[in-house]
Design a protein around this motif. Structure first.
Motif, PDB file in Angstrom:
ATOM      1  N   ARG A  78      32.218  56.256  62.426  1.00 41.30           N
ATOM      2  CA  ARG A  78      33.060  56.273  60.986  1.00 41.30           C
ATOM      3  C   ARG A  78      34.462  55.540  61.515  1.00 41.30           C
ATOM      4  O   ARG A  78      35.212  55.649  62.344  1.00 41.30           O
ATOM      5  CB  ARG A  78      33.386  57.620  60.812  1.00 41.30           C
ATOM      6  N   GLY A  79      34.294  54.248  60.648  1.00 39.08           N
ATOM      7  CA  GLY A  79      35.871  53.637  60.902  1.00 39.08           C
ATOM      8  C   GLY A  79      35.640  52.711  61.971  1.00 39.08           C
ATOM      9  O   GLY A  79      36.684  52.412  62.508  1.00 39.08           O
ATOM     10  N   ASN A 312      33.427  54.955  54.138  1.00 38.45           N
ATOM     11  CA  ASN A 312      33.315  55.827  55.305  1.00 38.45           C
ATOM     12  C   ASN A 312      33.335  57.139  55.410  1.00 38.45           C
ATOM     13  O   ASN A 312      33.900  57.885  56.135  1.00 38.45           O
ATOM     14  CB  ASN A 312      34.405  55.201  56.302  1.00 38.45           C
ATOM     15  N   ASN A 313      32.576  57.664  54.365  1.00 37.89           N
ATOM     16  CA  ASN A 313      32.427  59.174  54.338  1.00 37.89           C
ATOM     17  C   ASN A 313      31.113  59.591  53.612  1.00 37.89           C
ATOM     18  O   ASN A 313      30.283  58.660  53.268  1.00 37.89           O
ATOM     19  CB  ASN A 313      33.637  59.772  53.867  1.00 37.89           C
TER      20      ASN A 313
ATOM     21  N   LEU B 376      45.141  64.212  59.143  1.00 34.43           N
ATOM     22  CA  LEU B 376      43.975  63.628  59.663  1.00 34.43           C
ATOM     23  C   LEU B 376      43.368  64.584  60.431  1.00 34.43           C
ATOM     24  O   LEU B 376      42.172  64.106  61.221  1.00 34.43           O
ATOM     25  CB  LEU B 376      44.146  62.260  60.062  1.00 34.43           C
ATOM     26  N   ASN B 381      37.440  64.228  58.960  1.00 32.93           N
ATOM     27  CA  ASN B 381      38.095  63.026  59.185  1.00 32.93           C
ATOM     28  C   ASN B 381      37.615  62.352  60.386  1.00 32.93           C
ATOM     29  O   ASN B 381      38.017  61.343  60.985  1.00 32.93           O
ATOM     30  CB  ASN B 381      39.603  63.070  59.321  1.00 32.93           C
ATOM     31  N   GLN B 382      36.779  63.149  61.268  1.00 36.03           N
ATOM     32  CA  GLN B 382      36.506  62.725  62.741  1.00 36.03           C
ATOM     33  C   GLN B 382      35.664  61.735  62.689  1.00 36.03           C
ATOM     34  O   GLN B 382      34.639  61.985  62.049  1.00 36.03           O
ATOM     35  CB  GLN B 382      36.444  64.042  63.617  1.00 36.03           C
ATOM     36  N   ILE B 384      38.459  59.377  64.784  1.00 33.43           N
ATOM     37  CA  ILE B 384      39.404  58.508  64.233  1.00 33.43           C
ATOM     38  C   ILE B 384      39.598  57.260  65.225  1.00 33.43           C
ATOM     39  O   ILE B 384      40.145  57.234  66.546  1.00 33.43           O
ATOM     40  CB  ILE B 384      40.902  59.094  64.113  1.00 33.43           C
ATOM     41  N   PRO B 387      43.333  54.851  62.001  1.00 33.38           N
ATOM     42  CA  PRO B 387      43.919  55.609  61.198  1.00 33.38           C
ATOM     43  C   PRO B 387      44.016  54.739  59.629  1.00 33.38           C
ATOM     44  O   PRO B 387      43.784  55.285  58.630  1.00 33.38           O
ATOM     45  CB  PRO B 387      45.345  55.942  61.633  1.00 33.38           C
ATOM     46  N   HIS B 390      40.692  54.814  57.913  1.00 34.99           N
ATOM     47  CA  HIS B 390      40.480  56.109  57.326  1.00 34.99           C
ATOM     48  C   HIS B 390      41.225  56.389  55.998  1.00 34.99           C
ATOM     49  O   HIS B 390      41.033  56.774  54.977  1.00 34.99           O
ATOM     50  CB  HIS B 390      41.040  57.248  58.403  1.00 34.99           C
ATOM     51  N   SER B 394      38.476  56.532  53.345  1.00 29.76           N
ATOM     52  CA  SER B 394      37.867  57.635  53.760  1.00 29.76           C
ATOM     53  C   SER B 394      38.578  59.079  53.210  1.00 29.76           C
ATOM     54  O   SER B 394      38.028  59.959  52.971  1.00 29.76           O
ATOM     55  CB  SER B 394      37.479  57.909  55.210  1.00 29.76           C
ATOM     56  N   CYS B 395      40.001  58.873  53.412  1.00 33.84           N
ATOM     57  CA  CYS B 395      40.694  60.056  52.865  1.00 33.84           C
ATOM     58  C   CYS B 395      40.641  60.472  51.572  1.00 33.84           C
ATOM     59  O   CYS B 395      40.501  59.549  50.682  1.00 33.84           O
ATOM     60  CB  CYS B 395      42.129  59.970  53.214  1.00 33.84           C
TER      61      CYS B 395
END
Lengths: 439, 439
Positions: A78-79, A312-313, B376, B381-382, B384, B387, B390, B394-395
């Motif tokens: 992810r990311g 990304n999720n 995060l 969220n893992q 990373i 950031p 994310h 993703s957030c």
């Protein structure tokens, strides 16, 4: 009074079958892992005596989301690579990383992370395509989520198999292990027209018939893919699949951003299912799937997140919202893909595509209790004129409070009941450190 | 040791200026409402002694979001009308509802609800356009958020004013009240080319010069709007605005989904700012703004949510993600609108458009401490690697833990410090009941 396992009283229930119906103050009655009734709460309290009763006074109950296209283990990436086109992203970043890192342990930890994320975002079933599907099955069993294991097929070697025959040779064992399992299902997953040659594709078609299982495949994801194919073949990939016997109600054609009118009609006639992945298609600039046209042609369209490396999720709520919004933009029709249709795409249509509509995908009597609850009580959701519009256009995944799969309470007021979060995080931190500091 | 008000230690700080920079283990130093330093935490602890210290060990600090286009009070109509085209939605649903319900009390309660939602989703400044901007100012002052009040101008009457001259006549009083206020700013807000005639538009241009304030206007939102204009005028609306003297760095042209190459160059030359509202444009099927082309031409592009009646929320994090994703799809370029550019659009570019870049929009020394923190640390969220990726891809808004405006802590671990949520909810429930059950 009938004695049963679980009673869930909710402010609203959207059963999805029939489409668009919102039932206020209703209760779901669950016994022996299945839904045995859905009725007004006022009636339920007099008829049923439950071992466990959940009172959800500001909540909405829906069928759990069905993520019809995932590569769960890729959550570990992810990311890892962003803002790149599909082919650059694949060839320069993702495939080299996978070549270096993919192993049974990578798949175990990555899939466990993905399942944690999926349960926290209301998904009760995922249709996976990845290496070591046996490991995906093991983790899914452990955690209690419903999964369809995609038996991946490629021409080229990986840590999982040497060549197409080796990939195909692994199907029997896993099929035999799981084909009577209530939660673990099997599909064949030839990667894409450009990565699997004719002979194994014909074998896939025959094997799918023999076992009566779906075929899960990336098809027409980008224009580039079609142009490259036409440098060798006198026809487009979708025609090649037809010649090889793959166009049937068994096929889940993932992405399908590139299509002409003739092909839309052909897909409809053949009963092919399309899995739409709007975030992935946008992020990789792959093209716009004409979802409204597909639905108008009578094609069943399901939704998938694709991997967390390109999304990304794994947030089906966000995917559903984007699907509803994007279809309006692409078709220039604000009435295209209504909130009700978007919810069907994220639930029942996924079950249909996976051949599981008899057992999941809606809150219908007789189906397994695969259920998601969302709390609409926060000030951020007020006022509520239409819980369905809120669900599709306004809610975020943190509002998902509870998830049940086959009646088992896997997410309880946002706490995962079958996963050790602290232990999992420690494992993911270790993977991150290793991937960032390769020897 | 220097004695100061507030010290925030964060796992990462993204100051936005310069673009793309991520500072690990940094601290923000705030005194007398402003940022006085941004330095490694290891150095900060030895140099500053703070009245209040916040330790945010898994958090990311960013400048608060600047919502460059809102109609805050319309939060009372969230989910009131969905899946309709702009003109049907406006003429058949929204305008009749507004005609019936808009009053100072409607604006007060609706704006308060919107501010609650904006703070809960990390927004520290909003650029509003609605009736009773005086009431919007009052509520903004009460709650401590930064706001730009759009002095709306229309040809037709509303509960706020009778005709264009009446709308314009209200500017002086509100300008005089607020023009030295540190948090409340004023703009002129002629609704759209199709709803304001030439004379008041020329007056708006002159008044904006006189007061040195921005002009906030819907421009080229739909193809239909342009076609209708060209039935009376020999030119497109944007040309009409140029003839009337409105194309200048004062203008925030909102939406701009319809544009040709000549116009892009003209807008760039004139220094016009564009406010992009991707969710609203998609939902109303208004068209695709060519954001990548705008940025390539050197145009400043900010982001707005539009109203909760067409969105259906005020979530800048979601808007930013869609802006980054959609630009890639529309430009067929996966490198278009990178995560760093998307964050600039949601923060600093908004400040530039509003003429407030000297005082907000980035975490730069000397600016007001308008700051948002996101946690995060969750398993969701893992891992990373980035950031910034994310944040954009993703957030979700519930990860926003804290918000400061001019150094004042308005959201504290997701609790609003200047709003009574229970009281507010009761008011919104009453409005909902009234709107659903009109006499």
């Amino acid at each position: 009074m009938q004695h049963i396992d679980t009673l869930i009283h909710a402010a609203w229930v959207i059963p999805v079958e029939p489409e668009g119906v919102v039932l206020p103050q209703h209760s779901l009655v669950i016994n022996d892992s299945k839904i045995i009734a859905l009725l007004p709460t006022a009636d339920a309290v007099g008829q049923f005596s439950a071992r466990v009763t959940h009172r959800l006074p500001t909540h909405l109950l829906i069928p759990g989301f069905i993520n019809a296209h995932s590569h769960a283990a890729m959550n570990l990436l992810r990311g890892y690579a962003d803002d790149l086109s599909l082919m650059t992203w694949l060839h320069e970043r993702i495939w080299p990383a996978e070549k270096k890192w993919v192993s049974p342990q990578f798949v175990m930890d990555g899939t466990r992370l993905a399942i944690a994320e999926m349960l926290l975002s209301g998904t009760t079933c995922f249709n996976d395509m990845y290496y070591f599907p046996d490991v995906v099955g093991k983790v899914a069993e452990e955690t209690g989520i419903r999964a369809m294991l995609g038996m991946i097929v490629l021409d080229f070697p990986s840590a999982w198999a040497q060549d197409a025959q080796d990939y195909l040779g692994k199907v029997d064992g896993i099929y035999n292990k799981y084909h009577h399992h209530p939660l673990i299902h099997i599909a064949l997953a030839p990667h894409a027209p450009y990565s699997v040659s004719d002979k194994p594709l014909a074998q896939v078609a025959a094997m799918a018939d023999k076992y009566d299982i779906p075929i899960h495949m990336h098809v027409h994801e980008t224009q580039e893919e079609i142009q490259q194919a036409m440098q060798k073949d006198p026809y487009r990939p979708i025609e090649r699949l037809e010649l090889l016997g793959l166009l049937s109600p068994r096929l889940l054609a993932v992405h399908m951003t590139q299509v002409n009118e003739f092909e839309i009609n052909r897909l409809a006639e053949k009963g092919v299912h399309i899995v739409h992945c709007p975030h992935s298609n946008l992020k990789l600039a792959s093209g716009f799937a004409p979802v409204h046209d597909y639905l108008q042609a009578g094609i069943n369209v399901a939704l998938g997140t694709d991997s967390a490396a390109s999304n990304n999720n794994l947030d089906m709520l966000a995917e559903m919202r984007t699907a509803a919004l994007l279809a309006k933009g692409v078709s220039q029709n604000a009435a295209a893909v209504s909130a009700a249709q978007a919810l069907s795409m994220a639930t029942l249509n996924g079950a249909k595509a996976l051949g599981l509509a008899k057992i999941t995908g809606s809150l219908s009597v007789g189906k397994f209790a695969d259920v998601t609850a969302l709390d609409l009580g926060g000030v951020i959701n007020q006022p509520i004129y239409s819980p369905l519009a809120h669900l599709v256009y306004s809610c975020t995944r943190e509002q998902i409070s509870d998830v049940w799969v086959a009646g088992r309470h896997l997410l309880k007021d946002r706490t995962l009941t079958t996963l050790h979060v602290r232990e999992l995080k420690a494992k993911i931190f270790a993977w991150r450190h290793k991937i960032l500091n390769p020897r």
